[in-house]
Design a protein around this motif. Structure first.
Motif, PDB file in Angstrom:
ATOM      1  N   TYR A 115     -25.855  -4.737 -56.211  1.00  0.00           N
ATOM      2  CA  TYR A 115     -26.787  -6.043 -55.912  1.00  0.00           C
ATOM      3  C   TYR A 115     -27.767  -6.655 -56.765  1.00  0.00           C
ATOM      4  O   TYR A 115     -27.887  -7.557 -57.056  1.00  0.00           O
ATOM      5  CB  TYR A 115     -27.185  -5.826 -54.291  1.00  0.00           C
ATOM      6  N   LEU A 129     -22.847  -4.125 -45.391  1.00  0.00           N
ATOM      7  CA  LEU A 129     -23.856  -3.568 -44.429  1.00  0.00           C
ATOM      8  C   LEU A 129     -25.392  -3.940 -44.958  1.00  0.00           C
ATOM      9  O   LEU A 129     -26.203  -4.343 -44.577  1.00  0.00           O
ATOM     10  CB  LEU A 129     -23.659  -1.889 -44.699  1.00  0.00           C
ATOM     11  N   ILE A 130     -25.450  -3.617 -46.426  1.00  0.00           N
ATOM     12  CA  ILE A 130     -27.023  -4.071 -46.988  1.00  0.00           C
ATOM     13  C   ILE A 130     -26.972  -5.702 -46.905  1.00  0.00           C
ATOM     14  O   ILE A 130     -28.015  -6.097 -46.678  1.00  0.00           O
ATOM     15  CB  ILE A 130     -27.129  -3.549 -48.598  1.00  0.00           C
ATOM     16  N   ILE A 141     -25.511   3.222 -49.062  1.00  0.00           N
ATOM     17  CA  ILE A 141     -26.697   2.046 -49.353  1.00  0.00           C
ATOM     18  C   ILE A 141     -26.917   2.003 -50.851  1.00  0.00           C
ATOM     19  O   ILE A 141     -26.802   1.017 -51.400  1.00  0.00           O
ATOM     20  CB  ILE A 141     -28.035   2.533 -48.520  1.00  0.00           C
ATOM     21  N   ALA A 142     -27.110   3.270 -51.465  1.00  0.00           N
ATOM     22  CA  ALA A 142     -27.732   3.116 -52.781  1.00  0.00           C
ATOM     23  C   ALA A 142     -26.486   2.387 -53.863  1.00  0.00           C
ATOM     24  O   ALA A 142     -26.956   1.393 -54.606  1.00  0.00           O
ATOM     25  CB  ALA A 142     -27.953   4.520 -53.393  1.00  0.00           C
ATOM     26  N   ARG A 153     -28.267  -6.608 -43.754  1.00  0.00           N
ATOM     27  CA  ARG A 153     -29.587  -6.253 -43.661  1.00  0.00           C
ATOM     28  C   ARG A 153     -29.472  -5.087 -42.376  1.00  0.00           C
ATOM     29  O   ARG A 153     -30.292  -5.145 -41.454  1.00  0.00           O
ATOM     30  CB  ARG A 153     -30.469  -7.550 -43.280  1.00  0.00           C
ATOM     31  N   MET A 154     -28.697  -4.191 -42.576  1.00  0.00           N
ATOM     32  CA  MET A 154     -28.161  -3.418 -41.467  1.00  0.00           C
ATOM     33  C   MET A 154     -28.102  -2.058 -41.969  1.00  0.00           C
ATOM     34  O   MET A 154     -27.651  -1.016 -41.586  1.00  0.00           O
ATOM     35  CB  MET A 154     -27.127  -3.415 -40.519  1.00  0.00           C
ATOM     36  N   SER A 155     -28.882  -1.726 -43.093  1.00  0.00           N
ATOM     37  CA  SER A 155     -28.592  -0.417 -43.782  1.00  0.00           C
ATOM     38  C   SER A 155     -28.937   0.677 -43.019  1.00  0.00           C
ATOM     39  O   SER A 155     -28.356   1.804 -43.065  1.00  0.00           O
ATOM     40  CB  SER A 155     -29.647  -0.280 -45.122  1.00  0.00           C
ATOM     41  N   LEU A 156     -29.984   0.562 -42.229  1.00  0.00           N
ATOM     42  CA  LEU A 156     -30.398   1.854 -41.582  1.00  0.00           C
ATOM     43  C   LEU A 156     -29.593   2.126 -40.352  1.00  0.00           C
ATOM     44  O   LEU A 156     -29.538   3.176 -39.957  1.00  0.00           O
ATOM     45  CB  LEU A 156     -31.765   1.866 -41.225  1.00  0.00           C
ATOM     46  N   ALA A 199     -26.603  -1.312 -53.095  1.00  0.00           N
ATOM     47  CA  ALA A 199     -27.836  -1.758 -53.689  1.00  0.00           C
ATOM     48  C   ALA A 199     -28.008  -2.168 -54.999  1.00  0.00           C
ATOM     49  O   ALA A 199     -28.520  -2.906 -55.554  1.00  0.00           O
ATOM     50  CB  ALA A 199     -28.918  -1.072 -53.037  1.00  0.00           C
TER      51      ALA A 199
END
Lengths: 246, 364, 381
Positions: free
Chosen positions: B219, B24-25, B212-213, B28-31, B216
């Protein structure tokens, strides 16, 4: 031609500690039309942007008519790359051109009749007067470029910076733009444009700066625009230090 | 025992979300996690109104369908080119969520759903809602969560290559015959299913935080995609355990607590990651900048030596003026270069030595 | 309807609700225009969610300092503004200083700030601090809790935000359209950016009490998205957007005050979304339906010109064209594609291009022949 329109001294610009421009010295006399030429990634746009104060240098400085950019702002016009904006913005051609008057208006004041007629004049000069009320999303590439040029004309500047003014425009528009730039030059204005097409350099410009991160050479087209310098600029030198003059 | 169950449930949730979050991250579609975790609500409610059973798998189906409707509507609006993609997302999910909340207040007020629990979930309730499996008394949520976790692992292992390719080069993937659109919908279904299975226990905030967190943070720690999954999963579990005790201690919702902990772990990696952390980066940058100043100086001297203006440009005491440096910086850089024999001085005029030229060439 | 107006004039609560909702719609609609054009719609989502942390933190801090729950809403709004701006600063810091992309940065900040806010909110609700009840209305919004003092506060903040937009209109416009060019004429990029972000944050915070942190994004996105469809002029777009915001806020808030158990935020959002859908479908310039009609007409025009050419060809190649026309079947055979000849002929007849001389026997009129010749010429070019 003793006065310098643009004076770049020892300019080094870096993005994230990677040099984009290396110790550039460049003098541009008043009243000339200069092409900035070089391969992709040579720093052509960056050179213009740092002249306009849009990019902060690591070392060196830029002078316009002898002093720094901020004090000379009203003498400078800028035509950014056409693709740098969203053309679906809700506004008309006339309105975009009027933005050219904002700099002289300063804070708080609104454009009035005087500014509007100046904008219409500029549109006439670029042959777009019948498009004044047109929504900008309906323009072709050439029309977009002419709109931007009209915005710069309205600025009524002494020195014009253009970033790839001929990119993606039709030949007719290109000739039209060149004619306007030549008119400006003959009335004593200075023009500096990033240019891609080597074939037309001789026809359009009288001065040239060849850059590839470093300045390869600069001067009159008739004197320095030759095979050797082009090879130095574009040639297969993987190491930029080898292109040094000494 | 309840404690253990809560940690068990939240760890299962955490791992599922953390695994789903990696791509997902990267895509680039985290939101979308935020959008989906809100948009699944009407699907759950409608399914519940139909079957009137809170544990029915149909609820998950409804939620997944809801998630797909979100993706579809967003693309539909975006495709008309009337608004940009960010606005399209911002239009669809609040509308869907609003619809869901109104359904709750009109038909289910006080029965089984409460708007508040949509946000924070009700992990305590899930932990005491038990079921017997092979003689063990486990929370009812565990079987569902295990299935979802398994689904995540299977989906990502099967489509690993395709996901990787469509993420980094959608054009090439299409040329190879993998449909990026189909994969996009499949992946979004996985996100919806994961979101809804976690929804009951974790609530929407925690779904967003856990997707997300941890990914990320991972990453920031590694470049290796496989390792990223592992680290992300571990961070998810650690956050669950710490977050639970944190909220237990302050008598608040475990979801909020876990979300805060995932954030803190992200903050730590953001600052201290040995590879991409802020501190190591600014140290590196400082060193690079110093090295760069040396190069600028050498370059400047080299450019002007053996020219007629060398005496003006390369004068030791005046060089700071040409480079627009502070006198202090110029002095420091010149001293360093003199000491290392990159440059030498002759009657106050500086010149570059052979080793100076080499310094320029070697360390580009 | 009369009843509602009477209520508005007499009912204190409803009047506050109506005025408050109108102000919030007006402000978020007009400033949302800039968020929309800057493609920062989802930033609105992050700011709105994040403000919950500021609200709850201020509440707890005051409790710790004074031993009392805060009923002073201006302070809560201030907390919301501050945490909204801090969240934005964090997002841009994370994006510029690390390899984390902006979408992840936004998601993380949203999750932490909102998660932290929910954490504190739950803590407060499980404590026995007085005045705690009002806080949970910030989640989904509750028009009923809007007091006279709130309305006053919303007006002041909203007035400041809109006034700033009005004063710096020129600068906002040029910066949003072309920031580089703006910088060269003296519109500082950094300052203008910060100013625009700040007024957008203010616009969001104004709406929190009525719409709630979760759904406030819709009021930043939907009105400008709808307004964009009706005009190509920024000024008019801002005005339309403000009106749409106002109408959504007003209808939603009043409906939720009158219908029992109808939550305010979701109702306002659905009204705004409804207006967006109407705009996208029916706007005369960009709307989907007018686009479909345009496409249909284009297609029809092409089919008619095909039919005209074919009939012209037929009549020219039968030298006795004066005497008889052709049946639709014959004309239809002329072209391999199915161009629904009956329909085309009916339209052509109504435009005076053909005559039906006998039953299903069609002949070009003089006007039709002229038109056909024109088409031939165009083809020749």
């Amino acid at each position: 031609m003793n006065e310098l329109a643009l004076e770049i001294n020892d300019l080094t610009v870096a993005y994230r500690e990677k040099p984009v421009l290396w110790d550039i010295d460049l003098n541009v006399p008043k009243g000339v039309m200069m092409a900035i030429v070089g391969p992709n990634g040579a720093g052509k746009s960056t050179l213009i942007k740092s002249a306009l104060g849009l990019v902060k240098p690591v070392a060196g400085d830029v002078k316009i008519f002898g002093t720094d950019y901020i004090t000379q702002r009203k003498k400078v016009a800028y035509v950014p790359q056409r693709t740098s904006v969203d053309w679906d913005f809700p506004t008309t051609v006339l309105d975009v051109v009027m933005m050219g008057t904002y700099g002289k208006l300063g804070w708080f004041r609104r454009p009035g009749i005087k500014e509007k007629s100046a904008a219409l004049d500029a549109l006439q000069r670029v042959g777009m007067d019948s498009f004044a009320a047109r929504q900008i999303s309906e323009l072709s590439g050439g029309q977009q470029q002419r709109t931007f040029l009209a915005r710069a004309l309205v600025q009524d500047a002494e020195i014009y910076f253009l970033d790839e003014p001929f990119a993606g425009v039709d030949t007719k528009t290109e000739k039209h733009i060149v004619n306007i730039l030549k008119e400006l030059k003959s009335s004593g204005k200075t023009i500096i444009a990033v240019h891609h097409e080597l074939m037309t350099v001789k026809e359009y410009f009288d001065y040239i700066a060849l850059i590839n991160v470093k300045l390869v050479n600069s001067g009159k087209v008739s004197e320095i625009f030759n095979a050797e310098n082009i090879k130095l600029t574009y040639g297969g030198h993987s190491n930029i230090w080898e292109t040094n003059k000494f | 025992m309840v404690e253990f169950n809560i940690i068990l449930i939240s760890s299962f949730t955490a791992v599922s979300c953390a695994i789903a979050g990696v791509f997902l991250i990267l895509r680039r579609m985290s939101l979308m996690s935020d959008a989906i975790s809100h948009a699944v609500l009407p699907g759950i409610i409608v399914a519940f109104l139909l079957v009137e059973d809170r544990t029915s798998p149909l609820l998950i189906f409804g939620a997944a369908l809801s998630g797909l409707i979100l993706v579809y509507l967003t693309e539909l609006i975006h495709k008309t080119k009337l608004v940009k993609e960010d606005a399209a997302v911002g239009l669809v999910f609040p509308a869907m969520f609003s619809f869901g909340v109104i359904l709750i207040t009109q038909y289910l007020s006080s029965v089984h759903f409460h708007e508040h629990s949509v946000l924070v979930g009700d992990i305590n309730l899930s932990a005491i809602n038990l079921i017997d499996i092979f003689g063990f008394s486990l929370p009812k949520a565990i079987p569902i969560l295990s299935v979802v976790l398994l689904l995540n692992i299977i989906f990502i292992s099967i489509f690993f290559k395709e996901l990787k390719l469509t993420t980094f080069d959608a054009g090439l993937a299409a040329a190879f015959g993998f449909s990026p659109v189909l994969l996009h919908y499949l992946f979004m279904s996985l996100i919806s299913i994961t979101a809804v299975a976690s929804f009951d226990t974790a609530g929407s905030i925690l779904v967003i935080a856990l997707m997300i967190a941890p990914a990320a943070s991972a990453y920031l720690l590694t470049n290796n995609l496989t390792l990223m999954f592992l680290i992300s999963g571990i961070i998810g579990i650690v956050s669950s355990v710490l977050g639970f005790y944190f909220s237990f201690w302050l008598n608040s919702t475990p979801s909020g607590g876990i979300a805060v902990i995932t954030g803190l772990i992200f903050l730590l990696t953001y600052l201290f990651s040995p590879k991409y952390g802020l501190i190591i980066k600014s140290l590196k940058q400082k060193r690079q900048r110093e090295e760069f100043y040396i190069k600028v100086l050498i370059m400047h001297i080299l450019n002007h030596q053996n020219t007629e203006i060398a005496e003006i440009e390369n004068q030791k005491s005046g060089i700071y003026h040409h480079l627009k440096w502070s006198g202090e910086r110029a002095e420091k850089v010149i001293d360093y270069c003199l000491k290392n024999n990159y440059i030498f001085e002759n009657h106050g005029i500086l010149s570059v030595s052979e080793s100076g030229k080499q310094f320029l060439n070697n360390r580009d | 309807m009369e009843d509602i107006i009477k209520l508005l004039l007499t009912d204190y609560t409803l009047r506050n609700v109506a005025i408050g909702a109108s102000i919030l719609g007006l402000v978020s609609g007009s400033l949302g225009t800039f968020a929309f054009l800057r493609k920062e719609s989802l930033m609105g989502d992050v700011v709105a969610h994040s403000s919950l942390l500021g609200i709850t933190l201020i509440f707890i801090l005051t409790y710790l300092l004074t031993g009392m729950g805060l009923k002073n809403e201006p302070m809560l709004m201030l907390g919301a503004v501050i945490s909204g701006i801090i969240a934005m600063i964090f997002v841009s810091k994370i994006t510029s200083d690390s390899r984390i992309k902006s979408d992840s940065a936004m998601g993380i900040i949203l999750a932490i700030f909102f998660g932290g806010g929910m954490f504190l909110l739950t803590m407060i609700q499980q404590s026995n601090i007085e005045n705690k009840a009002g806080l949970s209305s910030y989640l989904f919004g509750s028009a009923a809790t809007i007091s006279h003092q709130n309305v006053w506060m919303m007006s002041v903040l909203g007035f400041i935000a809109v006034l700033l937009m009005f004063i710096f209109w020129k600068e906002f416009k040029v910066h949003t359209f072309d920031p580089d060019f703006g910088e060269t004429i003296g519109v500082n990029r950094k300052n203008t950016n910060l100013l625009i972000i700040s007024v957008i944050v203010i616009a969001i915070v104004i709406g929190l009490q009525a719409v709630g942190v979760i759904l406030m994004v819709a009021l930043i996105v939907a009105p400008p998205s709808a307004a964009r469809q009706w005009t190509n002029n920024l000024k008019i777009m801002t005005i339309i957007s403000a009106i749409i915001g106002l109408v959504s806020g007003l209808i939603g808030a009043i409906a939720s005050s009158l219908v029992s158990n109808l939550p305010t935020g979701p109702t306002i959002v659905l009204v705004a979304t409804f207006i967006f859908i109407i705009s996208v479908l029916f706007s005369p310039k960009r709307g989907i339906i007018s686009e479909l009609i345009r496409k249909y007409k284009d297609k029809r025009r092409i089919l008619i010109s095909l039919a005209l050419s074919d009939m012209y060809y037929l009549e020219m190649n039968h030298d006795d064209r004066m005497s008889f026309g052709h049946s639709s079947k014959v004309i239809d055979k002329m072209n391999p594609i199915n161009y629904n000849i009956q329909k085309s002929l009916t339209i052509m007849k109504s435009e005076g291009l053909v005559n039906e001389v006998a039953k299903d026997n069609w002949k070009l009129t003089d006007k039709g022949i002229d038109r056909a010749k024109m088409i031939q010429q165009e083809k020749g070019n």
